[in-house]
Design a protein around this motif. Structure first.
Motif, mmCIF file in Angstrom:
data_model
loop_
_atom_site.group_PDB
_atom_site.id
_atom_site.type_symbol
_atom_site.label_atom_id
_atom_site.label_comp_id
_atom_site.label_asym_id
_atom_site.label_seq_id
_atom_site.Cartn_x
_atom_site.Cartn_y
_atom_site.Cartn_z
ATOM 1 N N LEU A 19 16.689 -12.981 0.303
ATOM 2 C CA LEU A 19 15.625 -13.968 -0.162
ATOM 3 C C LEU A 19 13.275 -13.806 -0.226
ATOM 4 O O LEU A 19 13.238 -14.445 -0.676
ATOM 5 C CB LEU A 19 16.030 -14.189 0.862
ATOM 6 N N THR A 20 13.435 -12.632 0.504
ATOM 7 C CA THR A 20 12.401 -12.063 0.778
ATOM 8 C C THR A 20 11.676 -11.131 -0.278
ATOM 9 O O THR A 20 10.683 -11.356 -1.159
ATOM 10 C CB THR A 20 12.626 -10.769 2.713
ATOM 11 N N ILE A 21 12.744 -11.154 -1.421
ATOM 12 C CA ILE A 21 12.069 -10.481 -2.933
ATOM 13 C C ILE A 21 12.047 -11.617 -3.378
ATOM 14 O O ILE A 21 10.721 -11.644 -4.428
ATOM 15 C CB ILE A 21 13.574 -9.315 -3.530
ATOM 16 N N LEU A 22 12.412 -12.242 -3.600
ATOM 17 C CA LEU A 22 12.210 -13.590 -3.795
ATOM 18 C C LEU A 22 11.585 -14.486 -3.695
ATOM 19 O O LEU A 22 10.417 -14.961 -4.484
ATOM 20 C CB LEU A 22 14.008 -14.332 -4.312
ATOM 21 N N ILE A 23 11.205 -14.307 -2.882
ATOM 22 C CA ILE A 23 9.619 -14.707 -1.849
ATOM 23 C C ILE A 23 8.960 -14.535 -2.687
ATOM 24 O O ILE A 23 8.017 -15.094 -3.421
ATOM 25 C CB ILE A 23 9.627 -14.768 -0.831
ATOM 26 N N VAL A 24 8.623 -13.426 -3.139
ATOM 27 C CA VAL A 24 7.605 -12.645 -3.260
ATOM 28 C C VAL A 24 6.937 -12.287 -4.712
ATOM 29 O O VAL A 24 6.390 -12.636 -5.189
ATOM 30 C CB VAL A 24 7.741 -10.862 -3.006
ATOM 31 N N ILE A 25 8.303 -12.152 -5.148
ATOM 32 C CA ILE A 25 8.355 -12.519 -6.240
ATOM 33 C C ILE A 25 7.620 -14.020 -7.034
ATOM 34 O O ILE A 25 6.444 -14.358 -7.645
ATOM 35 C CB ILE A 25 9.773 -12.729 -7.402
ATOM 36 N N PHE A 26 8.077 -15.189 -6.384
ATOM 37 C CA PHE A 26 8.183 -16.699 -6.560
ATOM 38 C C PHE A 26 6.318 -16.788 -6.645
ATOM 39 O O PHE A 26 5.213 -17.206 -6.664
ATOM 40 C CB PHE A 26 9.084 -17.352 -6.260
ATOM 41 N N ALA A 27 6.449 -16.072 -5.182
ATOM 42 C CA ALA A 27 5.283 -15.920 -4.598
ATOM 43 C C ALA A 27 4.057 -16.113 -5.487
ATOM 44 O O ALA A 27 2.934 -16.145 -5.519
ATOM 45 C CB ALA A 27 4.802 -15.835 -3.584
ATOM 46 N N LEU A 28 3.944 -14.338 -6.549
ATOM 47 C CA LEU A 28 2.796 -13.624 -7.548
ATOM 48 C C LEU A 28 2.885 -14.657 -8.214
ATOM 49 O O LEU A 28 2.009 -14.226 -9.386
ATOM 50 C CB LEU A 28 3.924 -12.029 -7.189
#
Length: 332
Positions: free
Chosen positions: A7-16
């Motif tokens: 989830l955290t990796i997905l959040i960073v990817i979507f945030a960028l």
């Protein structure tokens, strides 16, 4: 792999990804006037804006901290990772839709409304940090009004200063000035808009327990600034067309006045750690400049459509984020 890590990796990817889209969506506003008056060719303007955005983004963190703690309490956010992921998906979808149709909607309104909508869906209205949220809303509401007034005042001042100058001489000098004002505009955009993504990533890190303070880590600052710069380099010619020509017929002196007025409002907000919509501020400054020049010269029909988009963005994207949260919550 642990679900929380995924989830955290997905959040960073979507945030960028949001920051990247923000770069070609909102930065178009920062260079629209200089391109429309031919002070700068589009490619040169876009590349200059990309560099200035990056510099502005890594220089300040106050707005990022406001996003981290003023909308919701990151230390008490229920199912925080899913909330933030849902908000990002909704904000990205809204940005792409408005970009496709060439509507200068606000990425700031989109992400703030999305976070609020997803948080309410997860934990009800009590999940909002009302004091901070109201402060942010006030900044978003009043900054366009201030920009409208500033645009009117700066243009009125220019009319007095350039009263006896010939049209050809004025245009040549102001086009040179516009190179500087466009760079300033892009820099101030980076100081405010890129901060929002930094705040979202930090909010996620706190929500999953990987960070205990609202300090913005250096890798977050650099990655967000880089995503914003890369997005800017792609350009946003649909938005340039709307902001740079459909609100009013812009001459070099109008463009320079609008740039100076809006840059001062955006940078002032950055200094007091408040997120504002660069789209709203720049569009309002252009309207103010047009009003000082000639009220009937402003295409108020186009302006009304832009204002309508401003009004509907937060509730619409908030509802979309709530739906995204309910769907994601089935899987996470």
């Amino acid at each position: 792999m642990d679900l929380l890590v995924v989830l955290t990796i997905l959040i960073v990817i979507f945030a960028l990804a949001f920051d990247f889209i923000n770069g070609f969506h909102d930065t178009a506003n920062a260079i629209a006037t200089s391109v429309s008056t031919r002070a700068l060719p589009p490619r040169t303007a876009v590349m200059m804006a990309a560099g200035m955005n990056f510099i502005g983004a890594i220089t300040f963190t106050g707005v990022a901290k406001a996003i981290t703690k003023d909308i919701v309490d990151p230390f008490a956010l229920s199912n925080g990772a899913v909330v933030i992921l849902a908000a990002l998906i909704a904000a990205i979808a809204w940005n792409l839709i408005t970009w496709y149709f060439g509507i200068p909607s606000s990425s700031s309104h989109a992400i703030i409304g999305a976070i609020a909508g997803a948080a309410i869906a997860a934990a009800g209205f009590n999940s909002l940090n009302y004091s901070g949220f109201v402060k942010i809303l006030q900044a978003l509401i009043f900054s366009p009004l201030i920009a409208l007034s500033m645009g009117f005042l700066v243009m009125s001042l220019f009319k007095v200063i350039l009263k006896r100058a010939t049209l050809m001489t004025t245009n040549q000098r102001i086009r040179r000035l516009q190179v500087g004002t466009a760079a300033l505009q892009a820099f101030t955009h980076g100081t405010n808009d890129a901060q929002k993504t930094m705040g979202i990533i930090t909010l996620a890190l706190i929500a999953v327990g990987w960070q205990t303070t609202d300090d913005i880590q250096m890798w977050v600052r650099v990655s967000a600034a880089t995503a914003m710069g890369l997005g800017t380099s792609i350009g946003g010619y649909r938005i340039i067309k709307t902001v740079g020509g459909k609100i009013m017929k812009i001459r070099p002196v109008n463009g320079a006045a609008a740039d100076l007025a809006s840059a001062s409002v955006i940078f002032g907000a950055t200094l007091i750690h408040l997120p504002v919509s660069t789209t709203h501020v720049i569009s309002s400054a252009i309207m103010g400049v047009g009003s000082a020049q000639r009220v009937k010269g402003v295409k108020w029909g186009v302006a009304r459509k832009i204002v309508l988009t401003w009004i509907i963005t937060m509730p619409s994207v908030g509802l979309l984020a709530a739906i995204c949260y309910l769907i994601l919550n089935l899987f996470f």
